[in-house]
Design a protein around this motif. Structure first.
Motif, PDB file in Angstrom:
ATOM      1  N   PRO A 157       0.826  -1.207   0.000  1.00  0.00           N
ATOM      2  CA  PRO A 157       0.000   0.000   0.000  1.00  0.00           C
ATOM      3  C   PRO A 157       0.862   1.259   0.000  1.00  0.00           C
ATOM      4  CG  PRO A 157       0.036  -1.009   2.198  1.00  0.00           C
ATOM      5  CD  PRO A 157       0.988  -1.784   1.348  1.00  0.00           C
TER       6      PRO A 157
ATOM      7  N   VAL B 284       5.218   8.336  -3.578  1.00  0.00           N
ATOM      8  CA  VAL B 284       6.556   8.563  -3.026  1.00  0.00           C
ATOM      9  C   VAL B 284       6.791   7.442  -2.028  1.00  0.00           C
ATOM     10  CG1 VAL B 284       7.972  10.093  -1.607  1.00  0.00           C
ATOM     11  CG2 VAL B 284       6.433  11.076  -3.317  1.00  0.00           C
TER      12      VAL B 284
ATOM     13  N   GLN C 230       9.631   4.989   0.391  1.00  0.00           N
ATOM     14  CA  GLN C 230      10.936   4.800   1.000  1.00  0.00           C
ATOM     15  C   GLN C 230      11.330   3.336   0.866  1.00  0.00           C
ATOM     16  OE1 GLN C 230      11.018   6.045   5.089  1.00  0.00           O
ATOM     17  NE2 GLN C 230      13.215   6.403   4.967  1.00  0.00           N
TER      18      GLN C 230
ATOM     19  N   THR D 235       9.911  -2.686  -1.676  1.00  0.00           N
ATOM     20  CA  THR D 235      10.184  -1.283  -2.019  1.00  0.00           C
ATOM     21  C   THR D 235      11.568  -1.148  -2.659  1.00  0.00           C
ATOM     22  OG1 THR D 235      10.664  -0.987   0.340  1.00  0.00           O
ATOM     23  CG2 THR D 235       8.586  -0.092  -0.468  1.00  0.00           C
TER      24      THR D 235
ATOM     25  N   MET E 136      -0.985  -4.287   5.580  1.00  0.00           N
ATOM     26  CA  MET E 136      -2.201  -4.524   4.785  1.00  0.00           C
ATOM     27  C   MET E 136      -1.939  -5.595   3.732  1.00  0.00           C
ATOM     28  SD  MET E 136      -3.906  -0.828   4.146  1.00  0.00           S
ATOM     29  CE  MET E 136      -4.334   0.218   5.533  1.00  0.00           C
TER      30      MET E 136
END
Ligand code: FAD
Ligand code: FES
Length: 280
Positions: free
Chosen positions: A46, A62, A64, A70, A218
């Motif tokens: 998410p 955006v 991290q 990621t 999630m």
């Protein structure tokens, strides 16, 4: 398939991507999020809708780099595609109406991207806004110019003092509350869990209403799996469909911390396996 139209590295391990996603762009509201899957076999992650352009049909995210998914997402560039990009999810934020008093927005780390569209809406609806942006150090600050543009008062704090005031966002917030807590409508705090928890502990002392955005684990994002379950005011809520924003004074922070740290060994293992595979 959803094409990445633009990629920008905003700070070390913090990336911006503008995605061609006209249906999400048409309906997305501040406070809402998307769930993406990089490939068909990838994990769902998410991410908040940090900005949108309804005419161009684009959504800005955006993120991290904190783990396997990621870090893998950050290897993509403009021209590459993402398999799934589902949204908008969650309840749009309720902030933005004209308040008689001032509104304080507090962002920490990548929370800056999450708070930005909300701050813009709050300001565009004629409110007096006070913004505090915090980060560990100067090199991790991004979008300060965007936040400042929509703020009547703007403060930066860095943990190491490399820019702005040395200290935490709560140091600046404490001064503001001590001076004018009676003139504050509410505080909106978005950032790491410890930051939101300590902001709430502080504002509770001054009886100033405080909203937070919960980044619970999630999976489906539609209220089916129960993974994002959290106790708010002794009631069980699902952050994906009842949130992600809640009254911070009612959140069970201990439960939130425990639930978000329950997969740490698996997350570490997954990242190590991925890095080995990539020869990193
Ligand atoms: C509604 C919502 C909005 C978010 N918006 C943003 C955003 O705009 N930018 C951003 O950088 N991050 C955002 N996050 C957090 C982001 O989803 C996680 O950082 C990401 O899923 C980590 O995946 P990973 O595999 O790289 O890391 P992992 O190694 O899997 O995990 C690292 C950390 O990320 C958290 N995390 C892992 N998987 C999930 C998951 N499926 N859902 C939620 N948290 C997870 C874990 O608690 C852990 O602390 C948001 C989370 C939620 C719930
Ligand atoms: S993510 Fe599954 S119920 Fe919320």
């Amino acid at each position: 398939m959803y094409k990445i139209l633009r990629k920008e590295v905003l700070a070390p391990r913090i990336n911006l991507m503008e995605i061609d996603a006209p249906f999400v762009a048409r309906k997305g509201q501040p406070g809402q999020f998307i769930i993406l899957r990089m490939r068909e076999y990838s994990e769902r992650i998410p991410l908040t809708i940090a900005d949108f352009d309804r005419e161009k049909g684009t959504v800005t995210i955006v993120f991290q780099e904190v783990g396997k998914s990621t870090e893998e997402l950050a290897t993509l560039n403009a021209g590459d595609v993402i398999a799934d990009f589902v949204g908008p999810l969650g309840i749009p934020s309720d902030h933005g109406r004209k308040e008689d008093k001032k509104v304080v927005c507090v962002s920490g780390g990548v929370g800056t991207a999450v708070i930005f569209p909300e701050l813009r809406k709050i300001k565009e609806n004629g409110n007096y806004t006070i913004t505090i942006q915090g980060s560990r150090s100067k090199e991790l600050l991004f979008w300060s110019d965007r936040l400042e543009k929509y703020s009547d008062e703007f403060y930066i704090t860095t943990d190491d003092g490399s820019f702005g005031r040395k200290g935490f966002v709560t140091d600046q917030l404490k001064d503001i509350l001590a001076e004018k807590s009676d003139d504050i409508a509410y505080v909106l705090a978005i950032g790491p869990i410890p930051m939101m928890k300590f902001v709430c502990a502080l504002t509770e002392q001054y009886s100033v209403k405080t909203y937070v955005s919960l980044n619970t684990i999630m999976v489906d994002g539609t209220g089916m799996c129960g993974s994002c379950r959290i106790t708010v005011g002794n009631e069980t809520k699902f952050a994906c469909v009842d949130g992600p924003e809640f009254d911070g004074h009612l959140v069970d922070w201990k439960e939130m911390e425990d639930r978000n740290s329950r997969f740490i060994p698996q997350e570490r293992e997954s990242l190590e396996r991925y890095r080995k595979l990539m020869g990193k």
